[in-house]
Design an enzyme around this catalytic site. Structure first.
Site, PDB file in Angstrom:
ATOM      1  N   ASN A   4     -32.448  30.323 -22.129  1.00 58.29           N
ATOM      2  CA  ASN A   4     -32.580  29.060 -22.847  1.00 58.29           C
ATOM      3  C   ASN A   4     -34.013  28.562 -22.707  1.00 58.29           C
ATOM      4  O   ASN A   4     -34.668  28.797 -21.701  1.00 58.29           O
ATOM      5  CB  ASN A   4     -31.607  28.024 -22.259  1.00 58.29           C
ATOM      6  CG  ASN A   4     -31.662  26.699 -23.009  1.00 58.29           C
ATOM      7  OD1 ASN A   4     -31.924  26.678 -24.215  1.00 58.29           O
ATOM      8  ND2 ASN A   4     -31.453  25.606 -22.300  1.00 58.29           N
ATOM      9  N   GLY A  34     -24.232  24.546 -16.773  1.00 59.01           N
ATOM     10  CA  GLY A  34     -24.659  23.142 -16.741  1.00 59.01           C
ATOM     11  C   GLY A  34     -25.504  22.782 -17.951  1.00 59.01           C
ATOM     12  O   GLY A  34     -25.679  23.588 -18.871  1.00 59.01           O
ATOM     13  N   ARG A  81     -12.699  22.817 -28.029  1.00 60.85           N
ATOM     14  CA  ARG A  81     -14.030  23.374 -27.669  1.00 60.85           C
ATOM     15  C   ARG A  81     -13.890  24.809 -27.165  1.00 60.85           C
ATOM     16  O   ARG A  81     -14.712  25.678 -27.474  1.00 60.85           O
ATOM     17  CB  ARG A  81     -14.657  22.474 -26.596  1.00 60.85           C
ATOM     18  CG  ARG A  81     -16.115  22.803 -26.334  1.00 60.85           C
ATOM     19  CD  ARG A  81     -16.719  21.885 -25.263  1.00 60.85           C
ATOM     20  NE  ARG A  81     -18.150  22.143 -25.200  1.00 60.85           N
ATOM     21  CZ  ARG A  81     -19.077  21.462 -25.867  1.00 60.85           C
ATOM     22  NH1 ARG A  81     -18.709  20.451 -26.625  1.00 60.85           N
ATOM     23  NH2 ARG A  81     -20.361  21.765 -25.782  1.00 60.85           N
ATOM     24  N   ASP A 123     -26.988  28.452 -17.164  1.00 54.21           N
ATOM     25  CA  ASP A 123     -25.638  28.557 -16.591  1.00 54.21           C
ATOM     26  C   ASP A 123     -24.772  27.509 -17.293  1.00 54.21           C
ATOM     27  O   ASP A 123     -25.157  26.973 -18.334  1.00 54.21           O
ATOM     28  CB  ASP A 123     -25.685  28.401 -15.057  1.00 54.21           C
ATOM     29  CG  ASP A 123     -26.229  27.034 -14.634  1.00 54.21           C
ATOM     30  OD1 ASP A 123     -26.662  26.912 -13.480  1.00 54.21           O
ATOM     31  OD2 ASP A 123     -26.221  26.103 -15.475  1.00 54.21           O
ATOM     32  N   HIS A 174     -36.369  25.007 -22.999  1.00 50.91           N
ATOM     33  CA  HIS A 174     -36.218  23.548 -23.000  1.00 50.91           C
ATOM     34  C   HIS A 174     -37.603  22.917 -23.069  1.00 50.91           C
ATOM     35  O   HIS A 174     -38.507  23.346 -22.320  1.00 50.91           O
ATOM     36  CB  HIS A 174     -35.476  23.099 -21.733  1.00 50.91           C
ATOM     37  CG  HIS A 174     -35.232  21.633 -21.688  1.00 50.91           C
ATOM     38  ND1 HIS A 174     -34.326  21.001 -22.522  1.00 50.91           N
ATOM     39  CD2 HIS A 174     -35.783  20.666 -20.918  1.00 50.91           C
ATOM     40  CE1 HIS A 174     -34.347  19.697 -22.250  1.00 50.91           C
ATOM     41  NE2 HIS A 174     -35.208  19.465 -21.291  1.00 50.91           N
ATOM     42  N   ILE A 220     -23.575  23.229 -25.440  1.00 49.37           N
ATOM     43  CA  ILE A 220     -23.440  23.801 -24.096  1.00 49.37           C
ATOM     44  C   ILE A 220     -22.281  24.801 -24.144  1.00 49.37           C
ATOM     45  O   ILE A 220     -21.171  24.430 -24.527  1.00 49.37           O
ATOM     46  CB  ILE A 220     -23.128  22.679 -23.074  1.00 49.37           C
ATOM     47  CG1 ILE A 220     -24.228  21.606 -23.133  1.00 49.37           C
ATOM     48  CG2 ILE A 220     -23.025  23.256 -21.660  1.00 49.37           C
ATOM     49  CD1 ILE A 220     -25.614  22.115 -22.835  1.00 49.37           C
TER      50      ILE A 220
END
Ligand code: GRF
Length: 193
Positions: A106, A142, A64, A140, A108, A91
């Protein structure tokens, strides 16, 4: 203000940004559109609009971290002021975020911190909320966490399915993303950042 947009799906939210730029209502240059997989609608829409595209195929990397590094370089090559995740379903890691500090936006399709993750619309519907919505934030490391820049409410209607609700949310999401980018571009031009 230069942006690179990252997509994984149909790119209908990206299309709204492309259309706003073409209409002269969004003072932003879409420097490139990138995807984490081949054959996305988002890359096709960008190519049709004459925008540079790239694909950093997640499946081609054993590690990754290697994928993150390749993605970071592919994005950085276009010298963006902001990177916009618009339906991007990966992510990114701290290496990517360190390259674009506080510059990774981002969207959502839920009112964070409620219903984060890949199924925000489905989860909100399953929970039985009467109002959901969408969020634009500075991402961030997360999952759908980071400082919230803007949110908009969307009512859940009787008989809504995940698809009908998501399409209605996307209408607000596109408006919110374009408003946020417009504000960021204006802030840059005034402070000359
Ligand atoms: C958007 O609602 C985004 O927030 C979510 O997936 C949707 C992308 O749709 N992660 P599209 O690819 O822009 O049509």
């Amino acid at each position: 203000m230069r942006i690179v947009v990252l997509v994984s799906g149909s790119g209908s939210n990206l299309q709204a940004v492309i259309d706003a730029v073409a209409a002269g209502t969004l003072p932003v240059t879409i420097a490139a559109v990138g995807a984490d997989r081949p054959g996305t609608g988002g890359v096709r829409r960008a190519a049709e609009a004459g925008i540079a595209t790239f694909e950093v195929d997640f499946r081609k990397y054993d590690e990754r971290a290697d994928w993150n590094r390749a993605l970071t370089e592919a994005v950085a090559a276009h010298t963006p002021d902001y990177v916009v995740s618009s339906g991007f379903m990966r992510i990114v890691d701290q290496h990517f975020l360190d390259r674009f500090p506080n510059r990774y936006l981002n969207t959502h399709p839920a009112l964070l911190p409620s219903f984060p993750g890949a199924h925000g619309v489905r989860d909100a519907l399953a929970y039985g909320v009467k109002v959901t919505g969408c969020t634009v934030m500075i991402a961030d490391a997360g999952v759908d966490t980071g400082p919230i820049l803007a949110q908009a409410p969307v009512a859940v209607l009787p008989g809504d399915t995940e698809e009908t609700l998501h399409e209605r949310i996307k209408v607000e999401e596109r408006r919110l993303l374009i408003e946020t980018l417009t504000d960021l571009a204006a802030a840059r031009s005034t402070v000359g950042a």
